[in-house]
Design a protein around this motif. Structure first.
Motif, PDB file in Angstrom:
ATOM      1  N   PRO A  87       9.783 -19.950  11.074  1.00 57.26           N
ATOM      2  CA  PRO A  87      10.341 -20.103  10.001  1.00 57.26           C
ATOM      3  C   PRO A  87       9.612 -19.749   9.063  1.00 57.26           C
ATOM      4  CG  PRO A  87      10.105 -21.898  11.953  1.00 57.26           C
ATOM      5  CD  PRO A  87       9.930 -20.988  12.496  1.00 57.26           C
ATOM      6  N   SER A  88       8.342 -19.903   9.124  1.00 59.36           N
ATOM      7  CA  SER A  88       7.214 -18.812   8.203  1.00 59.36           C
ATOM      8  C   SER A  88       7.309 -17.090   7.224  1.00 59.36           C
ATOM      9  CB  SER A  88       5.569 -19.064   8.438  1.00 59.36           C
ATOM     10  OG  SER A  88       5.381 -19.606   8.161  1.00 59.36           O
ATOM     11  N   LEU A  89       8.261 -16.866   8.698  1.00 57.56           N
ATOM     12  CA  LEU A  89       8.542 -14.905   8.469  1.00 57.56           C
ATOM     13  C   LEU A  89       9.525 -15.501   7.504  1.00 57.56           C
ATOM     14  CD1 LEU A  89       8.539 -12.424   9.482  1.00 57.56           C
ATOM     15  CD2 LEU A  89       9.755 -12.890  11.111  1.00 57.56           C
ATOM     16  N   LEU A  90      10.571 -16.483   7.389  1.00 59.23           N
ATOM     17  CA  LEU A  90      12.007 -16.162   6.589  1.00 59.23           C
ATOM     18  C   LEU A  90      10.928 -16.297   5.268  1.00 59.23           C
ATOM     19  CD1 LEU A  90      13.599 -18.921   7.951  1.00 59.23           C
ATOM     20  CD2 LEU A  90      14.337 -16.175   8.103  1.00 59.23           C
ATOM     21  N   PHE A  91       9.902 -16.505   4.475  1.00 57.89           N
ATOM     22  CA  PHE A  91       9.452 -16.692   3.411  1.00 57.89           C
ATOM     23  C   PHE A  91       8.366 -16.133   3.216  1.00 57.89           C
ATOM     24  CE2 PHE A  91      10.119 -21.086   4.432  1.00 57.89           C
ATOM     25  CZ  PHE A  91      10.224 -22.111   2.778  1.00 57.89           C
ATOM     26  N   ALA A  92       8.169 -14.791   4.189  1.00 60.62           N
ATOM     27  CA  ALA A  92       7.097 -13.756   4.358  1.00 60.62           C
ATOM     28  C   ALA A  92       8.501 -12.070   3.616  1.00 60.62           C
ATOM     29  CB  ALA A  92       6.615 -13.628   5.591  1.00 60.62           C
ATOM     30  N   ILE A  93       9.475 -12.610   4.741  1.00 55.19           N
ATOM     31  CA  ILE A  93      10.535 -11.921   4.191  1.00 55.19           C
ATOM     32  C   ILE A  93      10.981 -11.859   2.510  1.00 55.19           C
ATOM     33  CG2 ILE A  93      13.248 -11.144   4.740  1.00 55.19           C
ATOM     34  CD1 ILE A  93      12.146 -10.924   7.496  1.00 55.19           C
ATOM     35  N   LEU A  94      10.941 -13.091   2.700  1.00 56.61           N
ATOM     36  CA  LEU A  94      11.411 -13.111   1.099  1.00 56.61           C
ATOM     37  C   LEU A  94      10.453 -12.227  -0.360  1.00 56.61           C
ATOM     38  CD1 LEU A  94      12.640 -17.115   0.640  1.00 56.61           C
ATOM     39  CD2 LEU A  94      14.123 -14.985   0.729  1.00 56.61           C
ATOM     40  N   ALA A  95       9.030 -12.852   0.230  1.00 61.95           N
ATOM     41  CA  ALA A  95       7.916 -11.995  -0.674  1.00 61.95           C
ATOM     42  C   ALA A  95       8.281 -10.233  -1.096  1.00 61.95           C
ATOM     43  CB  ALA A  95       6.337 -12.469  -0.139  1.00 61.95           C
ATOM     44  N   LEU A  96       8.408  -9.732   0.988  1.00 63.32           N
ATOM     45  CA  LEU A  96       8.698  -8.426   0.562  1.00 63.32           C
ATOM     46  C   LEU A  96      10.329  -7.631   0.088  1.00 63.32           C
ATOM     47  CD1 LEU A  96       7.613  -6.324   1.983  1.00 63.32           C
ATOM     48  CD2 LEU A  96       9.179  -6.832   4.068  1.00 63.32           C
ATOM     49  N   SER A  97      10.864  -8.938   0.228  1.00 69.16           N
ATOM     50  CA  SER A  97      12.628  -8.592  -0.898  1.00 69.16           C
ATOM     51  C   SER A  97      11.859  -8.045  -2.703  1.00 69.16           C
ATOM     52  CB  SER A  97      13.003  -9.501  -0.804  1.00 69.16           C
ATOM     53  OG  SER A  97      13.313  -9.517   0.893  1.00 69.16           O
ATOM     54  N   TRP A  98      10.689  -9.562  -2.456  1.00 74.19           N
ATOM     55  CA  TRP A  98      10.573  -9.413  -4.135  1.00 74.19           C
ATOM     56  C   TRP A  98       9.578  -8.185  -4.434  1.00 74.19           C
ATOM     57  CZ3 TRP A  98       5.250  -9.901  -5.491  1.00 74.19           C
ATOM     58  CH2 TRP A  98       5.716 -10.400  -6.847  1.00 74.19           C
ATOM     59  N   LEU A  99       8.920  -7.629  -3.810  1.00 77.37           N
ATOM     60  CA  LEU A  99       7.870  -6.700  -4.340  1.00 77.37           C
ATOM     61  C   LEU A  99       8.534  -5.688  -3.971  1.00 77.37           C
ATOM     62  CD1 LEU A  99       4.095  -6.399  -3.294  1.00 77.37           C
ATOM     63  CD2 LEU A  99       5.686  -4.266  -2.507  1.00 77.37           C
ATOM     64  N   LEU A 100       9.844  -5.415  -3.207  1.00 82.27           N
ATOM     65  CA  LEU A 100      10.541  -4.140  -3.149  1.00 82.27           C
ATOM     66  C   LEU A 100      11.427  -4.102  -4.333  1.00 82.27           C
ATOM     67  CD1 LEU A 100      11.363  -4.023   0.258  1.00 82.27           C
ATOM     68  CD2 LEU A 100       9.559  -2.760  -0.511  1.00 82.27           C
ATOM     69  N   ASP A 101      11.683  -4.748  -5.094  1.00 80.13           N
ATOM     70  CA  ASP A 101      12.551  -4.999  -6.083  1.00 80.13           C
ATOM     71  C   ASP A 101      11.843  -4.969  -7.179  1.00 80.13           C
ATOM     72  OD1 ASP A 101      15.027  -5.916  -7.242  1.00 80.13           O
ATOM     73  OD2 ASP A 101      13.610  -7.197  -8.715  1.00 80.13           O
ATOM     74  N   ARG A 102      10.523  -5.405  -7.220  1.00 82.54           N
ATOM     75  CA  ARG A 102       9.170  -5.191  -8.362  1.00 82.54           C
ATOM     76  C   ARG A 102       8.824  -3.359  -8.486  1.00 82.54           C
ATOM     77  NH1 ARG A 102       6.349  -8.437 -11.591  1.00 82.54           N
ATOM     78  NH2 ARG A 102       4.415  -7.514 -12.063  1.00 82.54           N
ATOM     79  N   LEU A 103       8.610  -3.137  -7.506  1.00 80.19           N
ATOM     80  CA  LEU A 103       9.030  -1.352  -6.828  1.00 80.19           C
ATOM     81  C   LEU A 103       9.684  -0.647  -7.322  1.00 80.19           C
ATOM     82  CD1 LEU A 103       6.828  -1.135  -3.325  1.00 80.19           C
ATOM     83  CD2 LEU A 103       5.703  -1.351  -5.710  1.00 80.19           C
ATOM     84  N   TRP A 104      11.122  -1.082  -6.805  1.00 83.61           N
ATOM     85  CA  TRP A 104      12.435  -0.255  -7.055  1.00 83.61           C
ATOM     86  C   TRP A 104      12.284  -0.661  -9.104  1.00 83.61           C
ATOM     87  CZ3 TRP A 104      15.586   1.749  -4.430  1.00 83.61           C
ATOM     88  CH2 TRP A 104      16.539   2.782  -5.429  1.00 83.61           C
ATOM     89  N   HIS A 105      12.135  -1.278  -9.758  1.00 88.12           N
ATOM     90  CA  HIS A 105      11.723  -1.161 -10.877  1.00 88.12           C
ATOM     91  C   HIS A 105      11.161  -1.173 -11.831  1.00 88.12           C
ATOM     92  CE1 HIS A 105      15.858  -4.228  -9.532  1.00 88.12           C
ATOM     93  NE2 HIS A 105      16.036  -3.641 -10.745  1.00 88.12           N
ATOM     94  N   GLY A 106      10.479  -0.342 -11.099  1.00 84.61           N
ATOM     95  CA  GLY A 106       8.787   0.203 -11.837  1.00 84.61           C
ATOM     96  C   GLY A 106       7.432  -0.993 -12.685  1.00 84.61           C
ATOM     97  N   GLU A 107       8.432  -2.379 -12.082  1.00 86.34           N
ATOM     98  CA  GLU A 107       7.498  -3.427 -12.516  1.00 86.34           C
ATOM     99  C   GLU A 107       6.287  -3.467 -12.445  1.00 86.34           C
ATOM    100  OE1 GLU A 107       9.935  -6.616 -11.270  1.00 86.34           O
ATOM    101  OE2 GLU A 107      10.945  -5.988 -13.145  1.00 86.34           O
ATOM    102  N   GLY A 108       5.122  -4.049 -13.608  1.00 86.11           N
ATOM    103  CA  GLY A 108       3.494  -4.031 -13.221  1.00 86.11           C
ATOM    104  C   GLY A 108       2.737  -2.866 -13.537  1.00 86.11           C
ATOM    105  N   SER A 109       1.618  -2.928 -14.010  1.00 90.09           N
ATOM    106  CA  SER A 109       0.690  -2.140 -14.080  1.00 90.09           C
ATOM    107  C   SER A 109       0.245  -0.997 -13.857  1.00 90.09           C
ATOM    108  CB  SER A 109      -1.158  -2.754 -15.540  1.00 90.09           C
ATOM    109  OG  SER A 109      -1.122  -3.200 -13.461  1.00 90.09           O
ATOM    110  N   LEU A 110      -0.178  -0.087 -14.172  1.00 88.29           N
ATOM    111  CA  LEU A 110       0.012   1.114 -13.011  1.00 88.29           C
ATOM    112  C   LEU A 110      -1.080   0.841 -12.204  1.00 88.29           C
ATOM    113  CD1 LEU A 110      -0.243   4.585 -13.424  1.00 88.29           C
ATOM    114  CD2 LEU A 110      -2.825   4.296 -14.375  1.00 88.29           C
ATOM    115  N   THR A 111      -2.226   0.131 -11.575  1.00 83.29           N
ATOM    116  CA  THR A 111      -3.355  -0.474 -10.783  1.00 83.29           C
ATOM    117  C   THR A 111      -2.749  -1.275  -9.885  1.00 83.29           C
ATOM    118  OG1 THR A 111      -5.205  -0.476 -12.170  1.00 83.29           O
ATOM    119  CG2 THR A 111      -5.172  -1.382 -10.419  1.00 83.29           C
ATOM    120  N   GLU A 112      -1.538  -2.125 -10.443  1.00 85.69           N
ATOM    121  CA  GLU A 112      -0.447  -2.706 -10.260  1.00 85.69           C
ATOM    122  C   GLU A 112      -0.281  -2.378  -8.564  1.00 85.69           C
ATOM    123  OE1 GLU A 112       2.694  -6.102  -9.320  1.00 85.69           O
ATOM    124  OE2 GLU A 112       1.021  -6.146 -11.454  1.00 85.69           O
TER     125      GLU A 112
END
Length: 212
Positions: A87-112
């Motif tokens: 059950p926790s893994l489902l939420f972890a995968i949601l977080a990972l999907s959000w992070l990959l989407d953030r990387l995909w769109h080049g979002e976040g500061s240079l350090t991040e």
């Protein structure tokens, strides 16, 4: 419970030695894809930070949901198994999907972007050690250094770098899934090939898990 996110204690559901074909074994191994589970941990950390920083309800929902499904198992003293973490893994995968989407769109500061991208690629290091002990770690370090050099050079398009990182991660996920498929499905496999896939059970370079 603390070992679940790291896949340190998989579960055997079935085992037959010898298998139906001479020289083979058959086993069903209850484990996940390491590159997904390990990359989800930095994703949860970043999601928690951004949930507080941006006062984001969706991110708070994901991080709190992960914690609420894990916390009830902490005080339990009886034997626990990896599937209690699902059950926790489902939420972890949601977080990972959000992070990959953030990387995909080049979002976040240079350090991040530098830290997050390195964390996602870092989840592939144990894979490199286990599958290619001779030159895998060298290839991984070269990939990581190249990524950081490009990110901090400020010359490359953040979207292109992010999309390349996501593509590398997804290709690794598919390749590792294919690698583990015989012991996930219980198809006959040579015993030597079975031993090569026992990263979490003490064989070869991953034997440090037994010490834990």
């Amino acid at each position: 419970w603390w070992s679940w996110p790291l896949l340190l204690r998989p579960v055997w559901y079935y085992w037959k030695d010898p298998g139906p074909i001479p020289g083979t074994v058959v086993g069903i191994w209850g484990s996940g894809n390491p590159s997904v589970w390990w990359a989800a941990l930095p994703a949860l950390g970043l999601a928690r930070w951004q949930a507080v920083r941006q006062r984001s309800f969706p991110l708070a929902f994901v991080t709190v949901g992960w914690l609420l499904h894990l916390a009830p198992w902490v005080p339990i003293g009886r034997t626990l198994f990896l599937y209690h973490y699902l059950p926790s893994l489902l939420f972890a995968i949601l977080a990972l999907s959000w992070l990959l989407d953030r990387l995909w769109h080049g979002e976040g500061s240079l350090t991040e972007r530098g830290v997050v991208g390195a964390a996602v690629l870092g989840s592939l290091l144990p894979v490199a050690f286990a599958t290619m002990p001779a030159w895998g770690p060298v290839l991984f370090v070269a990939l990581l250094v190249a990524y950081e050099a490009v990110v901090f050079s400020r010359r490359a398009d953040p979207q292109r770098i992010g999309r390349a990182t996501v593509c590398v991660s997804l290709v690794a996920v598919v390749a590792i899934s294919w690698y583990f498929l015989p012991i996930w499905l219980g198809t006959p496999i040579a015993k030597s090939a079975w031993q090569e896939r026992m990263w979490m059970s003490g064989f070869e370079l991953m034997s440090w898990v037994n010490w834990i």
